[in-house]
Design an enzyme around this catalytic site. Sequence first.
Site, short mmCIF file in Angstrom:
data_model
loop_
_atom_site.label_atom_id
_atom_site.label_comp_id
_atom_site.label_asym_id
_atom_site.label_seq_id
_atom_site.Cartn_x
_atom_site.Cartn_y
_atom_site.Cartn_z
N ARG A 1 1.15 -14.89 -2.47
CA ARG A 1 2.13 -13.86 -2.79
C ARG A 1 2.82 -14.24 -4.10
O ARG A 1 3.14 -15.40 -4.32
CB ARG A 1 3.20 -13.75 -1.69
CG ARG A 1 2.71 -13.16 -0.38
CD ARG A 1 2.36 -11.67 -0.51
NE ARG A 1 1.93 -11.09 0.77
CZ ARG A 1 0.66 -10.99 1.17
NH1 ARG A 1 -0.32 -11.42 0.40
NH2 ARG A 1 0.37 -10.45 2.34
N HIS B 1 -4.91 -8.03 -6.62
CA HIS B 1 -4.65 -8.31 -5.19
C HIS B 1 -5.82 -7.90 -4.29
O HIS B 1 -5.71 -6.94 -3.51
CB HIS B 1 -3.35 -7.62 -4.73
CG HIS B 1 -2.82 -8.21 -3.46
ND1 HIS B 1 -1.49 -8.26 -3.15
CD2 HIS B 1 -3.44 -8.80 -2.40
CE1 HIS B 1 -1.32 -8.84 -1.97
NE2 HIS B 1 -2.51 -9.17 -1.49
#
Length: 323
Positions: free
Chosen positions: A238, A286
Amino acid sequence: MSLPTPLSPETVPSGDLVFYSEFDDFTIWKSALQAQLPTLRILQANEITDPAGIHFSLAWKPPEGFFDKMSNLRLIVNLGAGVDSLVGRRDLPAGVPITRLTDPHMARMMAGYVLFATLRYARDIPHFEQAQRRSEWAYRHPRSPEDIRVAVLGLGELGAYAANELQRQGLTVLGWSRQPRQLAGIQCFAGIETLDTVLSQADILVVMLPLTPQTRGLLSGERLAKLPRGAALINVARGALIDQSAMTDLLKSGHLGAATLDVFDREPLPSHHPLWKMDNVLITPHLASVAIPSSAAAQIAENILRVSRHEPPNNQIDPSRGY
Ligand code: GLV
């Protein structure tokens, strides 16, 4: 991959399932789940006419307020590994279990990305990419893998899988986690007091931690500065684990030699962000690992049935711990 045998009709749960994801294909997920639970009604969020009829949710980053009227929800399945976008939000009905996917195929896909990014640095590929742009035969003698130290932060299901794969390549792997873990052949460190020691030994740093209140901002500029000069950073976890602006400065100054970044503190990464234009940075949007319908549908169906039988679901997360 063959689909698992459908469950018998008498195990059909009552209530509907709502699906939400901006990134995953509804039709594919629907048919994978339907193969397991043929009579379960599976709806997209915009098809809901009776929110009280929704008993199960399979969602990735649903918008705030998504769960508001779902008064009979019995199970929330996170359509992914990291549950940080679900934990701590205000619209979650109290007491409804949240589960995450723990799919070996997802762990393998993640390890594939980590291997690619690590070996790209270990084999000096960015050096050859740049030389090729100059039509230059720029011989650089390969280093022996055991001379390259790779530190993996986070030794959960995904981190441990990737650490083992890196070790199989002969690299010297160090592992770090908040709670003690043991992995054969890997020197494992635990606890915040050991983090600087690990960082100071890492030629390549791989970040695979969950995002929790304890890990948010863990890799501050000061901590990143503990890495040896020229170290490479790989973040597949993250963005908010790292102070992104300090990281950008360290990449500019060359203290950080390079970075492969799949995640950012704000996604999509804004088009004006300086990271986009940096030669020593590789950006992917991502997708280091994604949930795979054909392999994950069985565990979701199993949990729907467990909850329908008033049994606790598998892979339940602990909201107070944050993962
Ligand atoms: C992806 O980021 C996931 O958490 O599954």
